[in-house]
Every structure is written in structure tokens, then in C-alpha cells.
Write a protein that holds these residues in place. Structure first.
Motif, PDB file in Angstrom:
ATOM      1  N   THR A  29       0.768  -0.552  -0.181  1.00 18.46           N
ATOM      2  CA  THR A  29       0.174  -0.214   0.353  1.00 18.46           C
ATOM      3  C   THR A  29       0.981   1.021   0.287  1.00 18.46           C
ATOM      4  O   THR A  29       0.330   2.350  -0.710  1.00 18.46           O
ATOM      5  CB  THR A  29      -1.357   0.155   0.718  1.00 18.46           C
ATOM      6  N   ILE A  30       1.954   1.264   0.985  1.00 17.46           N
ATOM      7  CA  ILE A  30       2.886   2.216   0.736  1.00 17.46           C
ATOM      8  C   ILE A  30       3.734   2.402  -0.513  1.00 17.46           C
ATOM      9  O   ILE A  30       3.007   3.756  -0.733  1.00 17.46           O
ATOM     10  CB  ILE A  30       4.367   1.765   1.925  1.00 17.46           C
ATOM     11  N   SER A  31       4.127   1.001  -0.961  1.00 12.27           N
ATOM     12  CA  SER A  31       5.092   1.343  -2.633  1.00 12.27           C
ATOM     13  C   SER A  31       3.640   2.020  -3.676  1.00 12.27           C
ATOM     14  O   SER A  31       3.573   3.034  -4.062  1.00 12.27           O
ATOM     15  CB  SER A  31       4.992   0.404  -3.139  1.00 12.27           C
ATOM     16  N   ARG A  32       2.590   1.696  -3.350  1.00 12.85           N
ATOM     17  CA  ARG A  32       1.585   2.261  -4.439  1.00 12.85           C
ATOM     18  C   ARG A  32       1.430   3.176  -4.130  1.00 12.85           C
ATOM     19  O   ARG A  32       0.908   3.783  -5.619  1.00 12.85           O
ATOM     20  CB  ARG A  32       0.225   1.379  -4.067  1.00 12.85           C
ATOM     21  N   TYR A  33       0.670   3.568  -3.766  1.00  9.18           N
ATOM     22  CA  TYR A  33       0.865   4.800  -3.382  1.00  9.18           C
ATOM     23  C   TYR A  33       1.511   6.496  -2.845  1.00  9.18           C
ATOM     24  O   TYR A  33       1.361   7.635  -2.918  1.00  9.18           O
ATOM     25  CB  TYR A  33      -1.283   5.451  -2.167  1.00  9.18           C
ATOM     26  N   LYS A  34       2.665   5.810  -3.421  1.00  9.64           N
ATOM     27  CA  LYS A  34       4.508   6.198  -3.211  1.00  9.64           C
ATOM     28  C   LYS A  34       3.488   7.260  -1.740  1.00  9.64           C
ATOM     29  O   LYS A  34       4.361   8.567  -1.869  1.00  9.64           O
ATOM     30  CB  LYS A  34       4.350   7.382  -4.160  1.00  9.64           C
ATOM     31  N   ILE A  35       3.752   6.931  -0.279  1.00  8.00           N
ATOM     32  CA  ILE A  35       3.646   7.867   0.969  1.00  8.00           C
ATOM     33  C   ILE A  35       4.985   7.174   1.354  1.00  8.00           C
ATOM     34  O   ILE A  35       5.573   6.161   1.371  1.00  8.00           O
ATOM     35  CB  ILE A  35       2.898   6.795   1.335  1.00  8.00           C
ATOM     36  N   VAL A  36       5.028   7.936   2.108  1.00  5.62           N
ATOM     37  CA  VAL A  36       6.754   8.033   2.728  1.00  5.62           C
ATOM     38  C   VAL A  36       6.842   7.667   4.195  1.00  5.62           C
ATOM     39  O   VAL A  36       5.727   7.829   5.117  1.00  5.62           O
ATOM     40  CB  VAL A  36       7.641   8.792   3.237  1.00  5.62           C
ATOM     41  N   PRO A  37       7.298   5.844   4.340  1.00  4.90           N
ATOM     42  CA  PRO A  37       6.969   4.975   5.599  1.00  4.90           C
ATOM     43  C   PRO A  37       6.937   5.777   6.746  1.00  4.90           C
ATOM     44  O   PRO A  37       6.807   5.486   7.724  1.00  4.90           O
ATOM     45  CB  PRO A  37       7.801   3.673   5.818  1.00  4.90           C
ATOM     46  N   GLY A  38       7.942   6.787   6.481  1.00  2.00           N
ATOM     47  CA  GLY A  38       8.945   7.601   8.268  1.00  2.00           C
ATOM     48  C   GLY A  38       7.431   8.449   8.606  1.00  2.00           C
ATOM     49  O   GLY A  38       7.225   8.493   9.208  1.00  2.00           O
ATOM     50  N   ASN A  39       6.399   8.633   7.936  1.00  2.00           N
ATOM     51  CA  ASN A  39       5.379   9.750   7.796  1.00  2.00           C
ATOM     52  C   ASN A  39       4.066   8.897   8.115  1.00  2.00           C
ATOM     53  O   ASN A  39       2.664   9.012   8.532  1.00  2.00           O
ATOM     54  CB  ASN A  39       4.919  10.624   7.093  1.00  2.00           C
ATOM     55  N   VAL A  40       4.101   7.090   8.291  1.00  2.00           N
ATOM     56  CA  VAL A  40       3.156   6.927   8.811  1.00  2.00           C
ATOM     57  C   VAL A  40       3.168   5.916  10.371  1.00  2.00           C
ATOM     58  O   VAL A  40       4.267   5.252  10.501  1.00  2.00           O
ATOM     59  CB  VAL A  40       3.151   5.197   7.941  1.00  2.00           C
ATOM     60  N   GLU A  41       2.763   6.236  10.953  1.00  2.00           N
ATOM     61  CA  GLU A  41       3.060   5.612  12.344  1.00  2.00           C
ATOM     62  C   GLU A  41       1.212   4.716  13.055  1.00  2.00           C
ATOM     63  O   GLU A  41       0.512   5.808  12.445  1.00  2.00           O
ATOM     64  CB  GLU A  41       2.604   6.908  13.273  1.00  2.00           C
ATOM     65  N   PHE A  42       1.165   3.904  12.850  1.00  2.00           N
ATOM     66  CA  PHE A  42       0.004   3.384  13.219  1.00  2.00           C
ATOM     67  C   PHE A  42      -0.202   2.783  15.019  1.00  2.00           C
ATOM     68  O   PHE A  42       1.807   3.028  15.915  1.00  2.00           O
ATOM     69  CB  PHE A  42       0.562   1.577  13.293  1.00  2.00           C
ATOM     70  N   GLU A  43      -1.193   3.219  15.236  1.00  2.00           N
ATOM     71  CA  GLU A  43      -1.841   3.071  16.853  1.00  2.00           C
ATOM     72  C   GLU A  43      -2.087   1.869  17.481  1.00  2.00           C
ATOM     73  O   GLU A  43      -2.919   1.393  16.687  1.00  2.00           O
ATOM     74  CB  GLU A  43      -2.026   4.438  16.892  1.00  2.00           C
ATOM     75  N   ILE A  44      -1.744   1.545  18.471  1.00  2.30           N
ATOM     76  CA  ILE A  44      -2.097   0.031  19.108  1.00  2.30           C
ATOM     77  C   ILE A  44      -2.206   0.211  19.904  1.00  2.30           C
ATOM     78  O   ILE A  44      -1.858   1.207  20.626  1.00  2.30           O
ATOM     79  CB  ILE A  44      -1.471  -0.909  18.562  1.00  2.30           C
ATOM     80  N   THR A  45      -3.008  -0.427  20.725  1.00  4.85           N
ATOM     81  CA  THR A  45      -3.939  -0.299  21.835  1.00  4.85           C
ATOM     82  C   THR A  45      -2.754  -1.295  22.921  1.00  4.85           C
ATOM     83  O   THR A  45      -2.893  -2.094  21.866  1.00  4.85           O
ATOM     84  CB  THR A  45      -5.094  -0.285  22.059  1.00  4.85           C
TER      85      THR A  45
END
Length: 187
Positions: A37-53
């Protein structure tokens, strides 16, 4: 994906935060899907933060650790959401790679009615800073609450005092008008 539209329209890379559920961690291909998904939409991986509980860790923590490491290897970050409300364990902060602690709004709403709330809040903020994690406090709705959390030195503050949730179009206008910093949109 709308984040790629923001990146094109605003001219800057917009960070995003995504909640991951316990159920999603049952998917053995989760890391691969995230990377695609990150590759397909050309998103900078370091700008993605996953929130988990914290409830996620009630399950198989070895499996969780392996999956977290795979996603971190992609370049993404993790925050522990609603910290202090479930099965808080400092060993989780020690054993897992978290970028940020998000402190649950219950600590803010109890500031006036529970004298221990501010001391606990200060302790959690200090733990985060000591572990070199940024700290965000959720649920700030009044100026008094804002003053308390500013005095504690939180990195980020989130709540209706600043803005209610907004739709894609309103967020795009805010970003284009530069009335907010894209880094402040992490929530």
C-alpha cells in the motif's frame, strides 16, 4: 488514497496515523500488505504511524513482536494508544519499539475531580520523555487543561479545544491555507 492527494495538493508530505486492531494482527500478511500500500500510493514510510492499544499484547506477544519488527523494518512507526487505561505494563514500553505514547483523555477529564490524575499524567509524560518517545495527550477541551499539559511539556496536544474532527475537504483547506502544520495532524 487521499493521503497521496494531500501530498500532491499541499506540496508537502503529510504524516498519517492509522489505528490497527487486534484482529488485523491475526493476518500473517499484514506487513506485506502495508508495504504494498505504501509503495502503491507513494507514501513516505516514515510518515506512517500505526496506533495500537495495550489490549493487543494480551495475545501472543512473540508473534506481535515479530510483526511489529517487520513493519518497523519497512520504515513505519508505532504509538501505543490510550496508554494507562487497560493492562498498562512498563515492560511493554521496554520490550517493544514505540515512537509515541498517546495518553488517554480520561486523565485530562479527571484533572479537577481527582487530585492524583495530574501526578499520574506527569509521571507518564516523564516516562515517555525518559524513553525518548514523544507524548501526545488526547481530549484537551479547556484552556485550564491546556495550561496543565503545556506545563508538563507534552510534545503534542489533541482535542476539541483546537478543532473537532474534520472531513477530507476541510482538512485539505486547512493544509492548503497552512493554518495548521501537517505534523500537528497526527492524532
Amino acid at each position: 488514497m487521499r493521503v497521496s492527494l494531500w501530498n500532491q495538493q499541499v506540496g508537502t508530505s503529510v504524516p498519517i496515523a492509522v489505528n490497527l486492531s487486534v484482529r488485523q494482527f491475526d493476518d500473517p500478511d499484514l506487513a506485506k500488505k502495508i508495504e504494498e500500500t505504501i509503495s502503491r500510493y507513494k507514501i513516505v514510510p516514515g510518515n506512517v504511524e500505526f496506533e495500537i492499544t495495550e489490549s493487543l499484547f494480551a495475545e501472543n506477544s512473540f508473534q506481535i513482536q515479530d510483526l511489529l519488527n517487520k513493519i518497523i523494518d519497512i520504515g513505519c512507526k508505532f504509538s501505543i494508544d490510550d496508554f494507562g487505561t487497560n493492562q498498562s505494563s512498563l515492560s511493554r514500553l521496554k520490550n517493544f519499539e514505540f515512537h509515541r505514547i498517546k495518553i488517554d483523555k480520561s486523565f485530562i477529564t479527571e484533572l479537577n475531580s481527582n487530585e492524583k490524575a495530574e501526578r499520574i499524567l506527569a509521571s507518564i509524560v516523564n516516562i515517555g520523555k525518559t524513553l525518548k518517545m514523544s507524548v501526545i495527550i488526547e481530549g484537551v477541551e479547556t484552556q485550564d487543561q491546556l495550561h496543565v499539559v503545556q506545563a508538563l511539556g507534552c510534545n503534542y496536544i489533541q482535542g476539541f479545544l483546537f478543532s473537532p474532527g474534520v472531513n477530507f475537504e476541510a482538512a485539505t483547506r486547512l493544509l492548503k491555507n497552512k493554518t495548521i502544520n501537517p505534523g500537528d495532524m497526527k492524532g
